[in-house]
Motif scaffolding. Structure first.
Motif, PDB file in Angstrom:
ATOM      1  N   ILE A  72       0.848  -1.196   0.000  1.00  0.00           N
ATOM      2  CA  ILE A  72       0.000   0.000   0.000  1.00  0.00           C
ATOM      3  C   ILE A  72       0.883   1.246   0.000  1.00  0.00           C
ATOM      4  O   ILE A  72       1.711   1.426   0.890  1.00  0.00           O
ATOM      5  CB  ILE A  72      -0.924   0.031   1.242  1.00  0.00           C
ATOM      6  CG1 ILE A  72      -1.842  -1.204   1.247  1.00  0.00           C
ATOM      7  CG2 ILE A  72      -1.743   1.313   1.268  1.00  0.00           C
ATOM      8  CD1 ILE A  72      -2.787  -1.273   2.452  1.00  0.00           C
ATOM      9  N   HIS A  73       0.689   2.085  -1.019  1.00  0.00           N
ATOM     10  CA  HIS A  73       1.362   3.382  -1.075  1.00  0.00           C
ATOM     11  C   HIS A  73       0.307   4.450  -0.796  1.00  0.00           C
ATOM     12  O   HIS A  73      -0.608   4.652  -1.598  1.00  0.00           O
ATOM     13  CB  HIS A  73       1.973   3.622  -2.464  1.00  0.00           C
ATOM     14  CG  HIS A  73       3.326   3.020  -2.624  1.00  0.00           C
ATOM     15  ND1 HIS A  73       3.544   1.665  -2.650  1.00  0.00           N
ATOM     16  CD2 HIS A  73       4.561   3.599  -2.764  1.00  0.00           C
ATOM     17  CE1 HIS A  73       4.846   1.431  -2.810  1.00  0.00           C
ATOM     18  NE2 HIS A  73       5.490   2.585  -2.874  1.00  0.00           N
ATOM     19  N   TRP A  74       0.469   5.125   0.304  1.00  0.00           N
ATOM     20  CA  TRP A  74      -0.523   6.117   0.702  1.00  0.00           C
ATOM     21  C   TRP A  74       0.176   7.213   1.479  1.00  0.00           C
ATOM     22  O   TRP A  74       0.955   6.938   2.402  1.00  0.00           O
ATOM     23  CB  TRP A  74      -1.588   5.435   1.568  1.00  0.00           C
ATOM     24  CG  TRP A  74      -2.821   6.229   1.806  1.00  0.00           C
ATOM     25  CD1 TRP A  74      -3.611   6.817   0.866  1.00  0.00           C
ATOM     26  CD2 TRP A  74      -3.435   6.494   3.075  1.00  0.00           C
ATOM     27  NE1 TRP A  74      -4.682   7.419   1.460  1.00  0.00           N
ATOM     28  CE2 TRP A  74      -4.599   7.235   2.823  1.00  0.00           C
ATOM     29  CE3 TRP A  74      -3.131   6.161   4.392  1.00  0.00           C
ATOM     30  CZ2 TRP A  74      -5.459   7.667   3.831  1.00  0.00           C
ATOM     31  CZ3 TRP A  74      -3.984   6.592   5.400  1.00  0.00           C
ATOM     32  CH2 TRP A  74      -5.131   7.334   5.125  1.00  0.00           C
ATOM     33  N   GLY A  75      -0.066   8.462   1.056  1.00  0.00           N
ATOM     34  CA  GLY A  75       0.586   9.581   1.742  1.00  0.00           C
ATOM     35  C   GLY A  75      -0.086  10.872   1.320  1.00  0.00           C
ATOM     36  O   GLY A  75      -1.091  10.857   0.593  1.00  0.00           O
ATOM     37  N   ILE A  76       0.498  12.002   1.715  1.00  0.00           N
ATOM     38  CA  ILE A  76      -0.146  13.276   1.337  1.00  0.00           C
ATOM     39  C   ILE A  76      -0.061  13.485  -0.177  1.00  0.00           C
ATOM     40  O   ILE A  76      -0.860  14.201  -0.756  1.00  0.00           O
ATOM     41  CB  ILE A  76       0.416  14.495   2.124  1.00  0.00           C
ATOM     42  CG1 ILE A  76       1.943  14.601   2.007  1.00  0.00           C
ATOM     43  CG2 ILE A  76       0.004  14.430   3.583  1.00  0.00           C
ATOM     44  CD1 ILE A  76       2.510  15.871   2.670  1.00  0.00           C
ATOM     45  N   TYR A  77       0.888  12.792  -0.832  1.00  0.00           N
ATOM     46  CA  TYR A  77       0.975  12.872  -2.298  1.00  0.00           C
ATOM     47  C   TYR A  77      -0.293  12.348  -2.960  1.00  0.00           C
ATOM     48  O   TYR A  77      -0.641  12.754  -4.058  1.00  0.00           O
ATOM     49  CB  TYR A  77       2.192  12.085  -2.815  1.00  0.00           C
ATOM     50  CG  TYR A  77       2.370  10.707  -2.201  1.00  0.00           C
ATOM     51  CD1 TYR A  77       1.581   9.635  -2.603  1.00  0.00           C
ATOM     52  CD2 TYR A  77       3.306  10.492  -1.190  1.00  0.00           C
ATOM     53  CE1 TYR A  77       1.720   8.379  -2.022  1.00  0.00           C
ATOM     54  CE2 TYR A  77       3.462   9.241  -0.602  1.00  0.00           C
ATOM     55  CZ  TYR A  77       2.666   8.186  -1.020  1.00  0.00           C
ATOM     56  OH  TYR A  77       2.790   6.952  -0.441  1.00  0.00           O
ATOM     57  N   SER A  78      -1.014  11.437  -2.277  1.00  0.00           N
ATOM     58  CA  SER A  78      -2.228  10.852  -2.865  1.00  0.00           C
ATOM     59  C   SER A  78      -3.229  11.944  -3.249  1.00  0.00           C
ATOM     60  O   SER A  78      -4.024  11.771  -4.173  1.00  0.00           O
ATOM     61  CB  SER A  78      -2.888   9.876  -1.889  1.00  0.00           C
ATOM     62  OG  SER A  78      -1.938   8.978  -1.373  1.00  0.00           O
ATOM     63  N   GLU A  79      -3.167  13.068  -2.540  1.00  0.00           N
ATOM     64  CA  GLU A  79      -4.110  14.159  -2.817  1.00  0.00           C
ATOM     65  C   GLU A  79      -3.997  14.679  -4.247  1.00  0.00           C
ATOM     66  O   GLU A  79      -4.978  15.124  -4.825  1.00  0.00           O
ATOM     67  CB  GLU A  79      -3.822  15.333  -1.870  1.00  0.00           C
ATOM     68  CG  GLU A  79      -4.248  15.077  -0.453  1.00  0.00           C
ATOM     69  CD  GLU A  79      -3.921  16.261   0.427  1.00  0.00           C
ATOM     70  OE1 GLU A  79      -4.633  17.271   0.356  1.00  0.00           O
ATOM     71  OE2 GLU A  79      -2.922  16.173   1.171  1.00  0.00           O
ATOM     72  N   LEU A  80      -2.782  14.667  -4.796  1.00  0.00           N
ATOM     73  CA  LEU A  80      -2.589  15.230  -6.140  1.00  0.00           C
ATOM     74  C   LEU A  80      -2.894  14.212  -7.236  1.00  0.00           C
ATOM     75  O   LEU A  80      -2.897  14.565  -8.422  1.00  0.00           O
ATOM     76  CB  LEU A  80      -1.163  15.777  -6.288  1.00  0.00           C
ATOM     77  CG  LEU A  80      -0.830  16.926  -5.329  1.00  0.00           C
ATOM     78  CD1 LEU A  80       0.596  17.402  -5.538  1.00  0.00           C
ATOM     79  CD2 LEU A  80      -1.799  18.083  -5.488  1.00  0.00           C
ATOM     80  N   ILE A 126       0.438  -7.331   4.851  1.00  0.00           N
ATOM     81  CA  ILE A 126       0.329  -5.977   4.283  1.00  0.00           C
ATOM     82  C   ILE A 126       1.647  -5.257   4.522  1.00  0.00           C
ATOM     83  O   ILE A 126       2.192  -5.285   5.627  1.00  0.00           O
ATOM     84  CB  ILE A 126      -0.823  -5.191   4.956  1.00  0.00           C
ATOM     85  CG1 ILE A 126      -2.182  -5.803   4.579  1.00  0.00           C
ATOM     86  CG2 ILE A 126      -0.772  -3.716   4.590  1.00  0.00           C
ATOM     87  CD1 ILE A 126      -3.386  -5.124   5.222  1.00  0.00           C
ATOM     88  N   THR A 127       2.163  -4.629   3.467  1.00  0.00           N
ATOM     89  CA  THR A 127       3.351  -3.772   3.602  1.00  0.00           C
ATOM     90  C   THR A 127       2.904  -2.360   3.255  1.00  0.00           C
ATOM     91  O   THR A 127       2.450  -2.109   2.134  1.00  0.00           O
ATOM     92  CB  THR A 127       4.464  -4.237   2.638  1.00  0.00           C
ATOM     93  OG1 THR A 127       4.735  -5.615   2.884  1.00  0.00           O
ATOM     94  CG2 THR A 127       5.737  -3.428   2.824  1.00  0.00           C
ATOM     95  N   VAL A 128       2.990  -1.456   4.205  1.00  0.00           N
ATOM     96  CA  VAL A 128       2.414  -0.127   4.009  1.00  0.00           C
ATOM     97  C   VAL A 128       3.481   0.951   4.184  1.00  0.00           C
ATOM     98  O   VAL A 128       4.385   0.818   5.014  1.00  0.00           O
ATOM     99  CB  VAL A 128       1.220   0.080   4.991  1.00  0.00           C
ATOM    100  CG1 VAL A 128       1.655   0.042   6.452  1.00  0.00           C
ATOM    101  CG2 VAL A 128       0.462   1.358   4.687  1.00  0.00           C
ATOM    102  N   THR A 129       3.355   2.031   3.392  1.00  0.00           N
ATOM    103  CA  THR A 129       4.337   3.119   3.452  1.00  0.00           C
ATOM    104  C   THR A 129       4.172   3.906   4.759  1.00  0.00           C
ATOM    105  O   THR A 129       3.201   4.631   4.931  1.00  0.00           O
ATOM    106  CB  THR A 129       4.142   4.088   2.264  1.00  0.00           C
ATOM    107  OG1 THR A 129       2.736   4.381   2.148  1.00  0.00           O
ATOM    108  CG2 THR A 129       4.630   3.482   0.972  1.00  0.00           C
ATOM    109  N   SER A 130       5.140   3.775   5.631  1.00  0.00           N
ATOM    110  CA  SER A 130       5.087   4.559   6.873  1.00  0.00           C
ATOM    111  C   SER A 130       5.678   5.952   6.622  1.00  0.00           C
ATOM    112  O   SER A 130       5.287   6.929   7.254  1.00  0.00           O
ATOM    113  CB  SER A 130       5.867   3.860   7.984  1.00  0.00           C
ATOM    114  OG  SER A 130       7.230   3.719   7.641  1.00  0.00           O
ATOM    115  N   ARG A 131       6.602   6.011   5.703  1.00  0.00           N
ATOM    116  CA  ARG A 131       7.200   7.307   5.314  1.00  0.00           C
ATOM    117  C   ARG A 131       7.830   7.098   3.947  1.00  0.00           C
ATOM    118  O   ARG A 131       8.620   6.173   3.756  1.00  0.00           O
ATOM    119  CB  ARG A 131       8.255   7.728   6.335  1.00  0.00           C
ATOM    120  CG  ARG A 131       9.020   8.975   5.969  1.00  0.00           C
ATOM    121  CD  ARG A 131       9.898   9.456   7.118  1.00  0.00           C
ATOM    122  NE  ARG A 131      11.083  10.102   6.591  1.00  0.00           N
ATOM    123  CZ  ARG A 131      12.210   9.459   6.300  1.00  0.00           C
ATOM    124  NH1 ARG A 131      12.320   8.177   6.539  1.00  0.00           N
ATOM    125  NH2 ARG A 131      13.226  10.108   5.787  1.00  0.00           N
TER     126      ARG A 131
END
Ligand code: GLC
Length: 458
Positions: A72-80, A126-131
């Motif tokens: 899972i790649h999820w971060g504030i970049y997802s907004e764009l 699950i491997t998720v982006t912590s940073r």
């Protein structure tokens, strides 16, 4: 005759009986010193050589048994809606990019939904982006206010909710952690590297920052079983202090398995090897040229479309067949498959991913015994497909129409007692010769995705 002392200048005097042997003694002393030095180096190396604990070895076995994971790649970049590299690609100045945190408010995030999504697909971890490379921490950290709890109106810690839910549901949790940071002054992105450190910035401070964050991730979040490093390739010449970083992780929890997407041969202290967008042995991406396959557990990651982070314009969704083939091909090569999705900025997973993966999950329910807990590389990949095995059973996965009216499995050891079709248990004719097994499967109904033939050995 006066007494001779080793350090005495008189040693040079011919009157001293051992003088004539001076050069021999010196050579001997030199040899002894060299030997002592070599012995010391060997002892120090032996001391620092990484020996995985029994718990770690058990984690590695379990990891290999799980076979299928959700990335899972999820971060504030997802907004764009333009992938996780958007800051870099669109050359957004860090200070402007940071504003995304002010309006990141994923009200739709529900850890239960993510975990159920993974389970429905037949995934076990699950491997998720912590940073990620943008440096924004998606977890509550004391090291920097640039994190989801302190810098966003959301003020909650989704990684904690996810960790707790994973534990409840028996899904293993791994944290992706970026070594690369585009924004922190101590990392000094773009700085030349001299003597293993960036000229600008403060490398010791950055290494300490990572160590503190990793300590937080491992000690505060329940059930973390893996750390997935990325970004090494941005600074191949820097000293990443892996001995300290890996040593710290294993000290905090020896059962944690460490992998690093550095695209080179595995390093001391790593517990599994990963391949980005490539099956082990392939190099379609150009990333894997130096990734010599090791004896560690293997994993390959691939995207469900063409993006890691949410990309609003990416509609190149992989089909059910492509995903299952990737999974089966990975298993046949003894590797796990970590399939990536990029959830939307509101925390929801788009329906185009959910429907496909629900079908994959149904397939796994029916055929999982030929994937979970198996190992690969018993037989090299063939034109028609690949082979997995578990205990006394070999599974031949026919993924492509065989070129001959039979399928041939070279060099199978052990006597085959029966050959059946996994889907209905019907018998299939075969012939076992010293050179291998011939299976006459031309009359059977081929499955559109994977015809699985089960060989039972004595
Ligand atoms: C690459 C990309 C990164 C992504 C990773 C996943 O390293 O740079 O954005 O997270 O692949 O494998």
């Amino acid at each position: 005759m006066r007494m001779c002392k080793y350090a005495d200048v008189q040693m040079k005097n011919k009157l001293c009986p051992i003088n004539k042997n001076n050069s021999e003694i010196r050579t001997m002393i030199k040899k002894l010193t060299l030997f002592a030095l070599l012995f010391y180096c060997f002892a120090v190396k032996a001391q620092t050589a990484y020996t995985p604990t029994a718990d770690n070895l058990a984690s590695r076995e379990n990891f290999q048994d799980m076979k299928f994971g959700l990335f899972i790649h999820w971060g504030i970049y997802s907004e764009l809606g333009d992938g996780e590299w958007v800051m870099h690609e669109r050359k957004i100045p860090y200070n402007n990019y940071k504003r995304l945190a002010d309006f990141f408010n994923p009200q739709g995030f529900n850890a239960k939904e993510w975990v159920q999504f993974a389970k429905r697909a037949g995934m076990k971890y699950i491997t998720v982006t912590s940073r990620h490379h943008d440096g924004f921490s998606m977890f509550g950290t004391k090291t920097s206010p640039y994190n989801i709890v302190d810098a966003t109106p959301y003020h909650k810690d989704p990684m904690m909710e996810l960790a707790q839910e994973c534990q409840k549901e028996g899904i293993e949790l791994h944290f992706y952690y970026s070594l690369l940071d585009w924004g922190r002054p101590d990392y000094a992105y773009g700085s030349p590297i001299v003597n293993g450190a960036p000229v600008k910035g403060d490398w010791d401070s950055y290494i300490n920052f990572m160590k503190t964050q990793l300590t937080e991730l491992i000690t505060n979040y329940p059930g973390v079983k893996g750390i997935w490093f990325d970004g090494h390739w941005e600074r191949p010449a820097v000293n990443w202090h892996y001995d300290e970083i890996y040593g710290l992780i294993h000290k905090l929890n020896p059962a944690i398995i460490i992998g690093n997407n550095h695209h080179v041969a595995v390093k001391q202290g790593e517990d599994f090897q990963m391949f980005e967008k490539d099956l082990p042995g392939n190099n379609n991406t150009g990333f894997s040229a130096d990734s010599k396959i090791s004896s560690l557990p293997l994993e390959t990651c691939e995207t469900i479309n063409n993006s890691w982070g949410f990309n609003i314009n990416d509609r190149s969704y992989k089909t059910v067949k492509q995903i299952i083939h990737y999974l089966v091909n990975a298993a046949g090569r003894n590797a796990n498959f970590l399939l990536n999705i990029g959830p939307m900025p509101n925390g929801k997973i788009q329906p185009e991913f959910a429907d496909t993966l629900a079908v994959v999950g149904k397939w796994m329910q029916k055929n999982g015994e030929s994937i979970y807990g198996t190992r690969g590389n018993l037989v090299a990949p063939q034109q028609w497909g690949v082979v997995t095995y578990k205990n006394n059973t070999i599974y031949a996965h026919v993924l492509n129409t065989p070129q001959q009216p039979y399928i041939f499995l070279p060099s199978v050891k052990g006597k085959i007692t029966k050959v059946t079709l996994l889907s209905d248990g019907s018998s299939i004719k075969f012939k076992q010769q010293p050179e291998g097994v011939f299976i006459y499967a031309d009359h059977i109904n081929a499955d559109a995705i994977d015809t699985i033939i089960e060989l039972t050995t004595k």
